[in-house]
Design a protein around this motif. Structure first.
Motif, PDB file in Angstrom:
ATOM      1  N   SER A  73       1.704 -57.398  34.412  1.00 54.21           N
ATOM      2  CA  SER A  73       1.087 -56.078  34.281  1.00 54.21           C
ATOM      3  C   SER A  73      -0.437 -56.191  34.200  1.00 54.21           C
ATOM      4  CB  SER A  73       1.645 -55.356  33.057  1.00 54.21           C
ATOM      5  OG  SER A  73       1.388 -56.089  31.878  1.00 54.21           O
ATOM      6  N   ILE A  74      -0.942 -57.220  33.522  1.00 51.48           N
ATOM      7  CA  ILE A  74      -2.391 -57.417  33.457  1.00 51.48           C
ATOM      8  C   ILE A  74      -2.946 -57.723  34.840  1.00 51.48           C
ATOM      9  CG2 ILE A  74      -4.212 -58.912  32.550  1.00 51.48           C
ATOM     10  CD1 ILE A  74      -2.583 -59.203  30.005  1.00 51.48           C
ATOM     11  N   ALA A  75      -2.275 -58.617  35.575  1.00 53.95           N
ATOM     12  CA  ALA A  75      -2.725 -58.946  36.929  1.00 53.95           C
ATOM     13  C   ALA A  75      -2.652 -57.732  37.841  1.00 53.95           C
ATOM     14  CB  ALA A  75      -1.885 -60.093  37.487  1.00 53.95           C
ATOM     15  N   THR A 131      -3.634 -47.975  26.563  1.00 56.06           N
ATOM     16  CA  THR A 131      -3.393 -46.609  26.087  1.00 56.06           C
ATOM     17  C   THR A 131      -3.087 -45.611  27.194  1.00 56.06           C
ATOM     18  OG1 THR A 131      -5.767 -46.101  26.152  1.00 56.06           O
ATOM     19  CG2 THR A 131      -4.867 -47.009  24.097  1.00 56.06           C
ATOM     20  N   ILE A 132      -3.407 -45.944  28.446  1.00 54.26           N
ATOM     21  CA  ILE A 132      -3.196 -44.988  29.537  1.00 54.26           C
ATOM     22  C   ILE A 132      -2.214 -45.519  30.569  1.00 54.26           C
ATOM     23  CG2 ILE A 132      -4.305 -43.739  31.436  1.00 54.26           C
ATOM     24  CD1 ILE A 132      -6.816 -43.553  29.784  1.00 54.26           C
ATOM     25  N   VAL A 133      -2.516 -46.668  31.126  1.00 56.07           N
ATOM     26  CA  VAL A 133      -1.726 -47.163  32.253  1.00 56.07           C
ATOM     27  C   VAL A 133      -0.332 -47.603  31.812  1.00 56.07           C
ATOM     28  CG1 VAL A 133      -1.601 -48.914  34.061  1.00 56.07           C
ATOM     29  CG2 VAL A 133      -3.785 -47.820  33.540  1.00 56.07           C
ATOM     30  N   LEU A 134      -0.240 -48.435  30.785  1.00 58.64           N
ATOM     31  CA  LEU A 134       1.073 -48.929  30.366  1.00 58.64           C
ATOM     32  C   LEU A 134       2.013 -47.817  29.895  1.00 58.64           C
ATOM     33  CD1 LEU A 134       0.672 -52.363  28.550  1.00 58.64           C
ATOM     34  CD2 LEU A 134       1.439 -51.859  30.862  1.00 58.64           C
ATOM     35  N   PRO A 135       1.575 -46.873  29.051  1.00 59.42           N
ATOM     36  CA  PRO A 135       2.511 -45.807  28.644  1.00 59.42           C
ATOM     37  C   PRO A 135       3.029 -44.972  29.808  1.00 59.42           C
ATOM     38  CG  PRO A 135       0.635 -45.882  27.152  1.00 59.42           C
ATOM     39  CD  PRO A 135       0.301 -46.790  28.289  1.00 59.42           C
ATOM     40  N   LEU A 136       2.221 -44.806  30.862  1.00 61.35           N
ATOM     41  CA  LEU A 136       2.651 -44.029  32.017  1.00 61.35           C
ATOM     42  C   LEU A 136       3.480 -44.842  33.000  1.00 61.35           C
ATOM     43  CD1 LEU A 136      -0.630 -42.030  32.759  1.00 61.35           C
ATOM     44  CD2 LEU A 136       1.439 -41.209  31.612  1.00 61.35           C
ATOM     45  N   SER A 137       3.613 -46.133  32.761  1.00 59.44           N
ATOM     46  CA  SER A 137       4.305 -47.019  33.710  1.00 59.44           C
ATOM     47  C   SER A 137       5.623 -47.532  33.150  1.00 59.44           C
ATOM     48  CB  SER A 137       3.395 -48.192  34.078  1.00 59.44           C
ATOM     49  OG  SER A 137       2.163 -47.753  34.572  1.00 59.44           O
ATOM     50  N   ARG A 138       6.207 -46.815  32.234  1.00 52.52           N
ATOM     51  CA  ARG A 138       7.441 -47.284  31.615  1.00 52.52           C
ATOM     52  C   ARG A 138       8.562 -47.525  32.627  1.00 52.52           C
ATOM     53  NH1 ARG A 138      10.400 -43.728  27.050  1.00 52.52           N
ATOM     54  NH2 ARG A 138      10.568 -42.353  28.870  1.00 52.52           N
ATOM     55  N   PRO A 139       8.800 -46.654  33.624  1.00 50.62           N
ATOM     56  CA  PRO A 139       9.875 -46.951  34.587  1.00 50.62           C
ATOM     57  C   PRO A 139       9.661 -48.257  35.334  1.00 50.62           C
ATOM     58  CG  PRO A 139       9.213 -44.648  34.743  1.00 50.62           C
ATOM     59  CD  PRO A 139       8.212 -45.321  33.860  1.00 50.62           C
ATOM     60  N   ALA A 140       8.431 -48.519  35.784  1.00 52.46           N
ATOM     61  CA  ALA A 140       8.165 -49.758  36.510  1.00 52.46           C
ATOM     62  C   ALA A 140       8.314 -50.969  35.602  1.00 52.46           C
ATOM     63  CB  ALA A 140       6.765 -49.722  37.124  1.00 52.46           C
ATOM     64  N   LEU A 141       7.878 -50.864  34.361  1.00 51.62           N
ATOM     65  CA  LEU A 141       8.015 -51.978  33.426  1.00 51.62           C
ATOM     66  C   LEU A 141       9.479 -52.273  33.139  1.00 51.62           C
ATOM     67  CD1 LEU A 141       5.173 -51.103  30.886  1.00 51.62           C
ATOM     68  CD2 LEU A 141       5.119 -52.809  32.712  1.00 51.62           C
ATOM     69  N   ILE A 142      10.297 -51.244  33.072  1.00 54.12           N
ATOM     70  CA  ILE A 142      11.728 -51.450  32.846  1.00 54.12           C
ATOM     71  C   ILE A 142      12.362 -52.122  34.053  1.00 54.12           C
ATOM     72  CG2 ILE A 142      13.930 -50.253  32.531  1.00 54.12           C
ATOM     73  CD1 ILE A 142      12.524 -48.261  30.769  1.00 54.12           C
ATOM     74  N   VAL A 143      11.927 -51.753  35.254  1.00 49.91           N
ATOM     75  CA  VAL A 143      12.447 -52.405  36.467  1.00 49.91           C
ATOM     76  C   VAL A 143      12.115 -53.889  36.445  1.00 49.91           C
ATOM     77  CG1 VAL A 143      12.226 -52.531  38.966  1.00 49.91           C
ATOM     78  CG2 VAL A 143      12.423 -50.318  37.857  1.00 49.91           C
ATOM     79  N   PHE A 197      -5.677 -55.774  39.981  1.00 49.14           N
ATOM     80  CA  PHE A 197      -5.652 -55.541  41.425  1.00 49.14           C
ATOM     81  C   PHE A 197      -5.655 -54.051  41.775  1.00 49.14           C
ATOM     82  CE2 PHE A 197      -3.610 -59.874  41.630  1.00 49.14           C
ATOM     83  CZ  PHE A 197      -4.668 -60.465  42.299  1.00 49.14           C
ATOM     84  N   ALA A 198      -5.128 -53.203  40.898  1.00 49.12           N
ATOM     85  CA  ALA A 198      -4.964 -51.791  41.232  1.00 49.12           C
ATOM     86  C   ALA A 198      -6.079 -50.906  40.695  1.00 49.12           C
ATOM     87  CB  ALA A 198      -3.614 -51.286  40.710  1.00 49.12           C
ATOM     88  N   ARG A 199      -6.611 -51.211  39.489  1.00 47.73           N
ATOM     89  CA  ARG A 199      -7.511 -50.266  38.817  1.00 47.73           C
ATOM     90  C   ARG A 199      -8.938 -50.777  38.661  1.00 47.73           C
ATOM     91  NH1 ARG A 199      -4.255 -45.865  38.845  1.00 47.73           N
ATOM     92  NH2 ARG A 199      -5.622 -44.912  37.271  1.00 47.73           N
ATOM     93  N   LEU A 200      -9.170 -52.070  38.822  1.00 43.11           N
ATOM     94  CA  LEU A 200     -10.504 -52.618  38.664  1.00 43.11           C
ATOM     95  C   LEU A 200     -11.095 -52.967  40.024  1.00 43.11           C
ATOM     96  CD1 LEU A 200      -9.965 -54.999  35.601  1.00 43.11           C
ATOM     97  CD2 LEU A 200     -10.654 -52.592  35.604  1.00 43.11           C
ATOM     98  N   ARG A 201     -12.414 -52.892  40.118  1.00 46.20           N
ATOM     99  CA  ARG A 201     -13.111 -53.221  41.359  1.00 46.20           C
ATOM    100  C   ARG A 201     -13.909 -54.493  41.145  1.00 46.20           C
ATOM    101  NH1 ARG A 201     -14.925 -47.176  41.898  1.00 46.20           N
ATOM    102  NH2 ARG A 201     -13.129 -46.267  42.948  1.00 46.20           N
ATOM    103  N   GLN A 237       1.681 -51.464  42.921  1.00 48.64           N
ATOM    104  CA  GLN A 237       1.990 -50.262  43.696  1.00 48.64           C
ATOM    105  C   GLN A 237       2.243 -49.067  42.786  1.00 48.64           C
ATOM    106  OE1 GLN A 237       0.781 -51.928  46.498  1.00 48.64           O
ATOM    107  NE2 GLN A 237       1.916 -50.196  47.327  1.00 48.64           N
ATOM    108  N   PHE A 238       2.865 -49.301  41.648  1.00 46.57           N
ATOM    109  CA  PHE A 238       3.113 -48.200  40.719  1.00 46.57           C
ATOM    110  C   PHE A 238       1.826 -47.756  40.044  1.00 46.57           C
ATOM    111  CE2 PHE A 238       4.476 -45.957  36.985  1.00 46.57           C
ATOM    112  CZ  PHE A 238       5.632 -45.314  37.378  1.00 46.57           C
ATOM    113  N   PHE A 239       0.969 -48.708  39.671  1.00 48.30           N
ATOM    114  CA  PHE A 239      -0.299 -48.353  39.032  1.00 48.30           C
ATOM    115  C   PHE A 239      -1.173 -47.519  39.959  1.00 48.30           C
ATOM    116  CE2 PHE A 239      -0.272 -52.323  36.090  1.00 48.30           C
ATOM    117  CZ  PHE A 239       0.751 -51.751  35.359  1.00 48.30           C
ATOM    118  N   LEU A 240      -1.051 -47.731  41.257  1.00 49.40           N
ATOM    119  CA  LEU A 240      -1.846 -46.958  42.208  1.00 49.40           C
ATOM    120  C   LEU A 240      -1.434 -45.488  42.242  1.00 49.40           C
ATOM    121  CD1 LEU A 240      -2.105 -49.437  45.229  1.00 49.40           C
ATOM    122  CD2 LEU A 240      -3.931 -48.774  43.648  1.00 49.40           C
ATOM    123  N   THR A 241      -0.230 -45.180  41.782  1.00 48.82           N
ATOM    124  CA  THR A 241       0.225 -43.787  41.782  1.00 48.82           C
ATOM    125  C   THR A 241      -0.352 -42.988  40.614  1.00 48.82           C
ATOM    126  OG1 THR A 241       2.202 -44.277  40.451  1.00 48.82           O
ATOM    127  CG2 THR A 241       2.389 -44.535  42.841  1.00 48.82           C
TER     128      THR A 241
END
Length: 304
Positions: free
Chosen positions: A114-116, A213-225, A120-124, A187-191
């Protein structure tokens, strides 16, 4: 005419409602739904029959299993196959060993991947796409190519007959098959809308705080997968424990079941009962988390 024109209470007209309330359309939809369900049932039969055969064999004696023509309902039920099979070898110790590896690997995989993926998805940063492309090319590298060099490395480190070769790679994102997890999470973080990150940065949040506080709480379905995939991979892993574990007291369930098969080859009822007990947690895991699993796979790749 099949089209109908609806009227308002004041006598005005609205757009025609074509086909609404037509019995033929309702019958066609019902017939199509029935055909779809029938096709799904027919397609599921090849996958369900082996599982049903496993369960019925686990509840039969050896003489009942191979009777011709085969009987699908045991008579009588051989319930003693389960306790006798699970106590014939130390399956409780195998289960504890497997769960220790599961916890360490799942935590390491979810955290580092998730950190990696967040990077790749949110940092430039310069070279981000190039590094991600190189990372994806490792997916095409067969596992057998790195098998011998990896084994030699762990042997030189003195880590054979320990769980280190089975757990440490999980704490390095991309190692041990984690590239797919990084790709899935990216791919999920990009959504997730980038406006949330910008608002947090304006309020003085750091990238690390945005991640937690933002990305991980909103990514629970992907983290469960990712958790499900990792759990199943570790649970079914046979080659890894076979290579690195020599002491029987450190065996996992997959390796213990293989050794059980070599000892109790002729007692098929015991073998089927042990196999059914080993796969039961996987079925229960997917049954309780299937909603999140389907949601995570469906939403991955959908932008905003």
């Amino acid at each position: 005419m099949s089209a109908q024109t609806a009227t308002t209470p004041r006598g005005g007209r609205v757009a025609p409602t074509a086909g609404l309330g037509n019995p033929r359309n309702a019958q066609r939809k019902r017939a199509g739904r029935i055909l779809l369900y029938a096709a799904l049932v027919v397609g599921a039969i090849p996958t369900v029959v082996p599982f049903v055969w496993l369960i019925r064999s686990a509840l039969m004696t050896d003489n009942q299993i191979f009777i011709a023509p085969p009987e699908w309902i045991p008579s009588p039920f051989a319930w003693t196959n389960f306790p006798e099979a699970l106590t014939a070898q130390p399956f409780l110790a195998y289960f504890i060993n497997t769960m220790v590896i599961e916890v360490v690997v799942v935590l390491g995989t979810v955290l580092t991947c998730s950190i990696a993926a967040f990077s790749f998805a949110r940092l430039r940063w310069r070279g981000r796409n190039l590094v991600f492309g190189i990372l994806l090319t490792s997916v095409m590298l067969p596992y057998a190519v790195t098998l011998i060099p990896t084994f030699v490395m762990w042997r030189e480190l003195g880590a054979l007959n320990t769980i280190a070769p089975l757990t440490v790679p999980a704490w390095f994102a991309g190692a041990g098959g984690g590239v797919f997890n990084v790709f899935l999470l990216r791919q999920f973080f990009l959504t997730i809308p980038f406006e949330l990150d910008e608002a947090a940065y304006i309020d003085g949040a750091s990238p690390w705080k945005v991640f937690w506080t933002i990305v991980l709480p909103l990514s629970r379905p992907a983290l469960i997968v990712v958790t499900i995939f990792t759990f199943i991979g570790v649970w079914n892993d046979f080659l890894g424990p076979l290579l690195y574990l020599n002491d029987e007291s450190k065996y996992t369930l997959a390796l213990g079941l293989a050794s059980f098969q070599s000892v109790y080859t002729a007692q098929w009822g015991y073998l089927m009962a042990a196999s059914a007990a080993v796969i039961a947690p996987i079925i229960a895991l997917f049954f309780f988390l299937q909603r999140y699993f389907i949601e995570g796979v469906t939403l991955t790749g959908i932008k905003n």
